[in-house]
Design a protein around this motif. Structure first.
Motif, short mmCIF file in Angstrom:
data_model
loop_
_atom_site.label_atom_id
_atom_site.label_comp_id
_atom_site.label_asym_id
_atom_site.label_seq_id
_atom_site.Cartn_x
_atom_site.Cartn_y
_atom_site.Cartn_z
N MET A 84 0.83 -1.21 0.00
CA MET A 84 0.00 0.00 0.00
C MET A 84 0.86 1.26 0.00
SD MET A 84 -3.00 1.18 -0.25
CE MET A 84 -4.20 -0.02 0.19
N GLN A 85 2.11 1.14 0.46
CA GLN A 85 2.99 2.30 0.44
C GLN A 85 3.28 2.75 -1.00
OE1 GLN A 85 6.73 1.48 2.30
NE2 GLN A 85 7.12 -0.34 1.08
N TYR A 86 3.11 1.86 -1.96
CA TYR A 86 3.28 2.21 -3.36
C TYR A 86 1.95 2.41 -4.08
CZ TYR A 86 7.72 0.06 -2.19
OH TYR A 86 8.90 -0.27 -1.58
N LEU A 87 0.90 1.79 -3.59
CA LEU A 87 -0.37 1.81 -4.30
C LEU A 87 -1.31 2.93 -3.90
CD1 LEU A 87 -1.18 -2.01 -4.34
CD2 LEU A 87 -0.14 -0.63 -6.13
N TRP A 88 -0.96 3.73 -2.91
CA TRP A 88 -1.89 4.76 -2.45
C TRP A 88 -2.31 5.73 -3.56
CZ3 TRP A 88 -0.57 9.79 -2.99
CH2 TRP A 88 0.78 10.09 -3.09
N PHE A 90 -3.56 5.03 -6.21
CA PHE A 90 -4.76 4.47 -6.83
C PHE A 90 -6.04 4.99 -6.18
CE2 PHE A 90 -1.66 1.72 -8.69
CZ PHE A 90 -2.17 1.46 -9.95
N PHE A 91 -5.94 5.59 -4.99
CA PHE A 91 -7.11 6.27 -4.43
C PHE A 91 -7.49 7.47 -5.29
CE2 PHE A 91 -5.74 4.13 -0.45
CZ PHE A 91 -6.93 3.47 -0.18
N ILE A 92 -6.49 8.17 -5.79
CA ILE A 92 -6.73 9.30 -6.71
C ILE A 92 -7.20 8.75 -8.06
CG2 ILE A 92 -5.65 11.26 -7.88
CD1 ILE A 92 -3.58 11.28 -5.55
N PHE A 93 -6.56 7.68 -8.50
CA PHE A 93 -6.90 7.08 -9.79
C PHE A 93 -8.34 6.55 -9.80
CE2 PHE A 93 -6.79 3.52 -12.86
CZ PHE A 93 -6.48 4.25 -13.99
N GLY A 94 -8.83 6.07 -8.67
CA GLY A 94 -10.22 5.58 -8.58
C GLY A 94 -11.22 6.68 -8.90
N VAL A 95 -10.96 7.87 -8.40
CA VAL A 95 -11.84 9.01 -8.72
C VAL A 95 -11.77 9.31 -10.21
CG1 VAL A 95 -12.34 11.43 -8.23
CG2 VAL A 95 -11.57 9.93 -6.38
N ALA A 96 -10.57 9.25 -10.77
CA ALA A 96 -10.40 9.50 -12.21
C ALA A 96 -11.15 8.47 -13.03
CB ALA A 96 -8.92 9.50 -12.58
N VAL A 97 -11.13 7.22 -12.61
CA VAL A 97 -11.86 6.16 -13.33
C VAL A 97 -13.36 6.45 -13.30
CG1 VAL A 97 -12.52 3.71 -13.23
CG2 VAL A 97 -10.13 4.36 -13.02
N LEU A 120 -6.60 14.11 -12.81
CA LEU A 120 -6.47 13.21 -11.66
C LEU A 120 -5.68 11.96 -12.01
CD1 LEU A 120 -9.98 13.52 -10.00
CD2 LEU A 120 -7.81 14.36 -9.12
N ALA A 121 -5.93 11.40 -13.19
CA ALA A 121 -5.17 10.22 -13.62
C ALA A 121 -3.70 10.56 -13.79
CB ALA A 121 -5.75 9.65 -14.91
N SER A 122 -3.41 11.73 -14.34
CA SER A 122 -2.02 12.16 -14.49
C SER A 122 -1.36 12.37 -13.14
CB SER A 122 -1.95 13.45 -15.31
OG SER A 122 -2.51 13.25 -16.58
N ALA A 123 -2.09 13.00 -12.22
CA ALA A 123 -1.55 13.20 -10.88
C ALA A 123 -1.27 11.87 -10.19
CB ALA A 123 -2.51 14.04 -10.04
N ALA A 124 -2.17 10.92 -10.36
CA ALA A 124 -1.96 9.59 -9.77
C ALA A 124 -0.74 8.92 -10.41
CB ALA A 124 -3.20 8.71 -9.96
N CYS A 127 2.40 10.60 -9.03
CA CYS A 127 2.63 10.15 -7.65
C CYS A 127 3.14 8.71 -7.61
CB CYS A 127 1.35 10.27 -6.82
SG CYS A 127 0.87 11.97 -6.46
N PHE A 128 2.56 7.86 -8.45
CA PHE A 128 3.01 6.47 -8.51
C PHE A 128 4.45 6.39 -9.02
CE2 PHE A 128 3.07 2.20 -10.53
CZ PHE A 128 2.85 1.46 -9.39
N GLY A 129 4.75 7.17 -10.03
CA GLY A 129 6.11 7.21 -10.56
C GLY A 129 7.12 7.72 -9.54
N LEU A 130 6.73 8.76 -8.79
CA LEU A 130 7.61 9.28 -7.75
C LEU A 130 7.81 8.26 -6.63
CD1 LEU A 130 6.45 13.00 -7.47
CD2 LEU A 130 8.61 12.12 -8.38
N MET A 131 6.76 7.52 -6.31
CA MET A 131 6.90 6.49 -5.27
C MET A 131 7.86 5.39 -5.74
SD MET A 131 5.37 7.46 -2.65
CE MET A 131 5.77 5.98 -1.76
N LEU A 132 7.74 5.00 -6.99
CA LEU A 132 8.66 3.99 -7.51
C LEU A 132 10.08 4.54 -7.59
CD1 LEU A 132 6.63 2.26 -10.35
CD2 LEU A 132 7.14 1.40 -8.07
N LEU A 133 10.22 5.78 -8.03
CA LEU A 133 11.54 6.39 -8.11
C LEU A 133 12.14 6.55 -6.72
CD1 LEU A 133 13.65 7.59 -9.98
CD2 LEU A 133 12.56 9.81 -9.68
N TRP A 134 11.31 6.92 -5.76
CA TRP A 134 11.78 7.08 -4.39
C TRP A 134 12.28 5.75 -3.83
CZ3 TRP A 134 12.13 11.50 -1.50
CH2 TRP A 134 12.38 11.34 -0.15
#
Length: 172
Positions: A84-88, A90-97, A120-124, A127-134
């Motif tokens: 979940m530390q990487y998937l959070w 998707f809470f933003i992405f769910g709204v975009a969907v 919102l999908a772009s922001a998600a 954020c997902f890319g930054l989490m992976l990069l981090w």
């Protein structure tokens, strides 16, 4: 044997099996692993009610959100909640969907809804890319340094040898 006795016997049999399965932990296992279905079913039900022409298109927003979140929770149940530390995002992405489904199937076809869904999908995604990069960034830096060093050591040597051979042949 009367019909009433038969019915009571069947009910007692079913109750005994349920109690036995409960004591063996079958229901706790099912409940602990598959509880996201209690989130997924309402999401799918909202979609069915819309496509059955019973509810308006606006129900696709929570339907898309619930479906996305349920799949994310199911993934975490199966592969560990530490993901979940990487998937959070998707809470933003769910709204975009949900908003995208509303734009796609709704009658209004509002560009502002589509724009908000894309933002919102772009922001998600960012954020997902930054989490992976981090989390994986240090590995990326290490691999990049190894590749650059290998190219500097082996790639330049090959080009120098190739240049010497060409200049030697030209000198003949």
């Amino acid at each position: 044997m009367t019909k009433n006795q038969y019915t009571v016997g069947i009910m007692m049999l079913i109750a005994g099996v349920i109690i036995l399965l409960g004591k063996l932990g079958v229901f706790s296992f099912i409940g602990s692993v598959f509880w996201p279905l209690f989130v997924l079913v309402p999401g799918i039900l909202l979609h069915v009610l819309y496509f059955g022409r019973i509810l308006p298109a606006v129900v696709l927003v929570p339907g898309g959100m619930l479906s996305t979140y349920a799949l994310m929770f199911l993934y975490c149940n199966l592969f560990g909640w530490s993901s979940m530390q990487y998937l959070w995002p998707f809470f933003i992405f769910g709204v975009a969907v949900g908003l995208y489904e509303y734009h796609l199937f709704g009658m209004s076809r509002s560009r502002s809804v589509l724009s908000l869904a894309v933002i919102l999908a772009s922001a998600a995604g960012v954020c997902f890319g930054l989490m992976l990069l981090w989390s994986w960034g240090i590995y990326l830096i290490a691999v990049t340094l190894i590749a650059a060093g290998a190219w500097m050591v082996f790639g330049r040597r090959y080009k120098v040898k190739e240049w010497k051979v060409k200049s030697w042949k030209m000198g003949k």
